[in-house]
Design an enzyme around this catalytic site. Structure first.
Site, PDB file in Angstrom:
ATOM      1  N   GLY A  43      39.638   0.339   4.849  1.00 17.60           N
ATOM      2  CA  GLY A  43      40.517   0.090   3.694  1.00 17.60           C
ATOM      3  C   GLY A  43      41.957  -0.016   4.154  1.00 17.60           C
ATOM      4  N   HIS A  44      42.163  -0.825   5.181  1.00 22.05           N
ATOM      5  CA  HIS A  44      43.507  -1.030   5.711  1.00 22.05           C
ATOM      6  C   HIS A  44      43.506  -2.209   6.683  1.00 22.05           C
ATOM      7  CE1 HIS A  44      41.548   1.995   8.435  1.00 22.05           C
ATOM      8  NE2 HIS A  44      41.821   1.032   9.271  1.00 22.05           N
ATOM      9  N   ARG A  45      44.703  -2.636   7.039  1.00 21.30           N
ATOM     10  CA  ARG A  45      44.865  -3.543   8.181  1.00 21.30           C
ATOM     11  C   ARG A  45      45.889  -2.885   9.088  1.00 21.30           C
ATOM     12  NH1 ARG A  45      49.448  -7.368   6.716  1.00 21.30           N
ATOM     13  NH2 ARG A  45      49.951  -6.817   4.575  1.00 21.30           N
ATOM     14  N   HIS A  90      40.137  -4.543   6.250  1.00 18.06           N
ATOM     15  CA  HIS A  90      38.695  -4.340   6.387  1.00 18.06           C
ATOM     16  C   HIS A  90      38.231  -3.023   5.781  1.00 18.06           C
ATOM     17  CE1 HIS A  90      40.629  -2.530   9.886  1.00 18.06           C
ATOM     18  NE2 HIS A  90      39.640  -1.655   9.877  1.00 18.06           N
ATOM     19  N   ILE A 115      48.478  -0.444   7.528  1.00 15.77           N
ATOM     20  CA  ILE A 115      48.972  -0.985   6.259  1.00 15.77           C
ATOM     21  C   ILE A 115      47.835  -0.816   5.252  1.00 15.77           C
ATOM     22  CG2 ILE A 115      49.783  -3.033   5.026  1.00 15.77           C
ATOM     23  CD1 ILE A 115      50.810  -4.091   7.747  1.00 15.77           C
TER      24      ILE A 115
END
Ligand code: TYD
Length: 121
Positions: A43-45, A90, A115
């Site tokens: 749940g981030h990049r 993702h 992020i």
């Protein structure tokens, strides 16, 4: 955009061996693995980190969104390596019982490299 690398794999009557050598677009600085998964992860990049994912046992699904295209990759073979670019937002989900997801990263752990805000639709 995320890419899949089919890893060199050596099978003989003793079993199989897959190897990561000179195929990743980065030097490995960190290795971690995810297991006993009960809920969605990720749940981030990232700002900088490139990551390579191998489901070395069992299977799981990776949902990817680079801000333009969405893609779901099922990792169900220990011979497959998914390389995520920093911009690939993702999540990882649908882990089978006993599965282990190995992650190789181009960067040392830095929480400021994350992020968490999703791209807009
Ligand atoms: P987190 O980033 O939430 O995992 P996921 O990518 O699956 O969402 O990390 C979970 C915890 O582990 C969090 O407290 C930070 C810590 N952690 C490290 O200390 N080093 C690492 O290399 C990683 C990936 C996580």
């Amino acid at each position: 955009m995320a890419t899949i690398i089919n890893l060199p794999t050596f099978r003989d009557d003793r079993g199989a061996l897959s190897v990561i050598e000179k195929v990743l677009p980065f030097e490995i600085k960190r290795i971690y693995w995810i297991y006993d998964v009960q809920k969605q992860r990720g749940g981030h990049r990232h700002k900088k980190a490139i990551q390579a994912l191998v489901c070395v046992s069992g299977q799981c699904e990776i949902d990817i969104y680079d801000g333009e295209k969405k893609r779901t990759v099922v990792l169900d073979k220990p011979t497959q390596c998914l390389v995520l670019d920093p911009r690939d937002w993702h999540t990882m989900d649908h882990f089978s019982k006993g599965s282990v997801l190995l992650v190789l990263s181009s960067e040392y752990y830095d929480r400021n490299d994350y992020i968490k805000e999703a791209y807009g639709e």
